[in-house]
Design an enzyme around this catalytic site. Structure first.
Site, PDB file in Angstrom:
ATOM      1  N   CYS A  75       0.162  44.948  36.794  1.00  0.00           N
ATOM      2  CA  CYS A  75       0.332  45.833  37.952  1.00  0.00           C
ATOM      3  C   CYS A  75      -1.039  46.087  38.549  1.00  0.00           C
ATOM      4  O   CYS A  75      -1.928  46.599  37.864  1.00  0.00           O
ATOM      5  CB  CYS A  75       0.996  47.142  37.536  1.00  0.00           C
ATOM      6  N   GLY A  76      -1.228  45.714  39.804  1.00  0.00           N
ATOM      7  CA  GLY A  76      -2.540  45.830  40.439  1.00  0.00           C
ATOM      8  C   GLY A  76      -3.005  47.251  40.640  1.00  0.00           C
ATOM      9  O   GLY A  76      -4.134  47.618  40.285  1.00  0.00           O
ATOM     10  N   ASN A 164       2.101  38.158  37.778  1.00  0.00           N
ATOM     11  CA  ASN A 164       3.515  38.460  37.945  1.00  0.00           C
ATOM     12  C   ASN A 164       3.995  37.750  39.212  1.00  0.00           C
ATOM     13  O   ASN A 164       3.191  37.355  40.053  1.00  0.00           O
ATOM     14  CB  ASN A 164       3.776  39.973  37.985  1.00  0.00           C
ATOM     15  N   HIS A 166       5.645  36.692  42.870  1.00  0.00           N
ATOM     16  CA  HIS A 166       5.760  37.262  44.214  1.00  0.00           C
ATOM     17  C   HIS A 166       6.338  36.253  45.188  1.00  0.00           C
ATOM     18  O   HIS A 166       6.018  35.065  45.143  1.00  0.00           O
ATOM     19  CB  HIS A 166       4.394  37.720  44.730  1.00  0.00           C
ATOM     20  N   GLU A 215       9.402  46.153  44.789  1.00  0.00           N
ATOM     21  CA  GLU A 215       8.873  45.744  43.493  1.00  0.00           C
ATOM     22  C   GLU A 215       9.985  45.535  42.474  1.00  0.00           C
ATOM     23  O   GLU A 215      10.906  46.345  42.361  1.00  0.00           O
ATOM     24  CB  GLU A 215       7.887  46.797  42.958  1.00  0.00           C
ATOM     25  N   ARG A 216       9.855  44.450  41.754  1.00  0.00           N
ATOM     26  CA  ARG A 216      10.776  44.145  40.666  1.00  0.00           C
ATOM     27  C   ARG A 216      10.742  45.267  39.638  1.00  0.00           C
ATOM     28  O   ARG A 216       9.703  45.592  39.083  1.00  0.00           O
ATOM     29  CB  ARG A 216      10.352  42.817  40.025  1.00  0.00           C
ATOM     30  N   CYS A 224       1.387  48.043  46.311  1.00  0.00           N
ATOM     31  CA  CYS A 224       1.474  47.053  45.231  1.00  0.00           C
ATOM     32  C   CYS A 224       0.228  46.196  45.299  1.00  0.00           C
ATOM     33  O   CYS A 224       0.052  45.416  46.246  1.00  0.00           O
ATOM     34  CB  CYS A 224       2.731  46.203  45.378  1.00  0.00           C
ATOM     35  N   GLY A 225      -0.647  46.323  44.307  1.00  0.00           N
ATOM     36  CA  GLY A 225      -1.918  45.609  44.323  1.00  0.00           C
ATOM     37  C   GLY A 225      -1.771  44.114  44.143  1.00  0.00           C
ATOM     38  O   GLY A 225      -2.381  43.324  44.875  1.00  0.00           O
ATOM     39  N   GLY A 227       0.826  42.442  44.819  1.00  0.00           N
ATOM     40  CA  GLY A 227       1.516  41.985  46.023  1.00  0.00           C
ATOM     41  C   GLY A 227       0.566  41.805  47.192  1.00  0.00           C
ATOM     42  O   GLY A 227       0.700  40.857  47.981  1.00  0.00           O
TER      43      GLY A 227
END
Length: 280
Positions: A75-76, A164, A166, A215-216, A224-225, A227
Site C-alpha cells: 500500500c503506497g 499489487n 492495477h 481499491e481492491r 492510493c499511492g 495506484g
C-alpha cells in the site's frame, strides 16, 4: 489485553498503525481488523498496518489487512504512514531518516524529508500480463490500451503491477465516473484472478493528472499511492504523460517520478498522525 495504536492518514487514505515488533505475526486477526475499520462501530480506517520485525536483512516488515479483512501485497499511502510511524516509535534515538521495509510486494524504502513529506522508492513496475496477473493478453505480453468489456461498455485499459495489481483507464472527466457501480465490476472481473485495483485518469497536462480509484478490498478511497505510480507508468506507456507528474487525488496531490536512469518509481507525499489510543 489492551493494544496501543496510532492512526495516520496519507491524503485521507487512513490507517490504524500497530507496533508489532515483538512478534512476527499480526497481533489481531483479519476479522478483528474488519471491526476496527468500521467507521460507525470501530475506530474507522481503510486498513490496519502492522510494524513487524525485519526479514532478509530489512529494518522492518509491513503487513496490512484491508477494511474487508483481505491482505494486499502493498500500500503506497500506507508505507508512507508506516515510515512516519516508525520514526515516531524510535524517537530521538533513531539513527536514520529512511527504512528498508519488507512487504509482500517487495522491499520498499520510505525516506523522511526535511519538509515533513515522505519519499518512497517504490521499485520497478512489472508490466507483463502474467505479472499483473491478468488473462487479457494470453501471450503474456504488456497490456497497453487493450479493450475490456465492463458494465456494458468497452474500456481501453493498461495494466501495471506495483507490488499489487492495477488496471488504468483514461477518461474525459473523472468526476462523472460512477465508481460505486463500476469499481466492483472491474475488481471482480474474471480476467483478474487475484482481483484488481482500478484507476480512472483524466489528463489535464502531461505533468498533471486527476485520478479516482476503486481499491481492491477497500472500495472508494481518497488516495492510493501505488495506484498513482501505476497511473503515471500507464500515462508514459500510452504517450499521455511526462515521466514526472503531479497526480491529484480526492485527498490531495502526490508527486510521482518514473526515473529514466534506473527505471524505478519514486513517490513523494504527506503522512500525518491523527490520534493515538488503546484497543481493548
Amino acid at each position: 489485553m489492551a493494544i496501543e495504536f496510532t492512526k495516520y492518514h496519507g491524503l485521507g487514505n487512513d490507517f490504524i498503525l500497530i507496533d508489532n515488533r515483538s512478534s512476527s505475526e499480526p497481533v489481531i486477526t483479519p476479522e478483528q481488523a474488519v471491526k476496527l475499520c468500521d467507521r460507525h462501530f470501530g475506530i474507522g480506517a481503510d486498513g490496519v498496518i502492522f510494524a513487524l520485525p525485519g526479514e532478509n536483512g530489512t529494518d522492518y516488515t509491513m503487513r496490512i489487512f484491508n477494511s474487508d479483512g483481505s491482505e494486499p501485497e502493498m500500500c503506497g499511502n500506507g508505507i508512507r504512514c508506516l515510515g512516519a510511524f516508525l520514526a515516531d516509535l524510535e524517537g530521538d534515538a533513531k539513527k536514520s531518516d529512511q527504512y528498508r521495509i519488507h512487504t509482500l510486494g517487495g522491499v520498499m524504502t520510505p525516506q523522511l524529508m526535511p519538509d515533513g513529506q515522505v519519499k518512497v522508492d517504490m521499485g520497478i513496475p512489472r508490466l507483463l500480463a502474467g505479472e499483473i496477473p491478468t488473462t487479457i493478453n494470453p501471450a503474456n505480453e504488456k497490456v497497453i490500451n487493450q479493450p475490456l468489456e465492463v458494465a456494458g461498455k468497452t474500456w481501453d485499459v493498461t495494466c501495471v503491477n506495483m507490488g499489487n495489481p492495477h488496471c488504468i483507464t483514461f477518461v474525459e472527466d473523472v468526476a462523472t465516473i460512477p465508481l460505486e457501480v463500476i469499481g466492483p465490476q472491474f475488481e471482480h472481473h474474471p480476467v483478474f484472478p487475484q482481483r484488481i485495483n482500478t484507476e480512472f485518469i483524466q489528463v489535464v497536462r502531461p505533468d498533471y493528472v486527476k485520478m479516482r480509484v476503486w481499491e481492491r478490498g477497500a472500495g472508494i478511497t481518497l488516495a492510493c499511492g501505488t495506484g498513482a505510480c501505476a497511473s503515471l507508468v500507464a500515462g508514459v506507456l500510452t504517450q499521455r504523460c511526462d515521466r514526472k507528474a503531479t497526480v491529484e487525488l480526492p485527498g490531495g496531490p502526490l508527486l510521482i517520478e518514473w526515473s529514466q536512469i534506473d527505471q524505478r518509481l519514486y513517490m513523494t507525499g504527506p503522512a500525518e498522525r491523527v490520534f493515538t489510543g488503546k484497543i481493548d
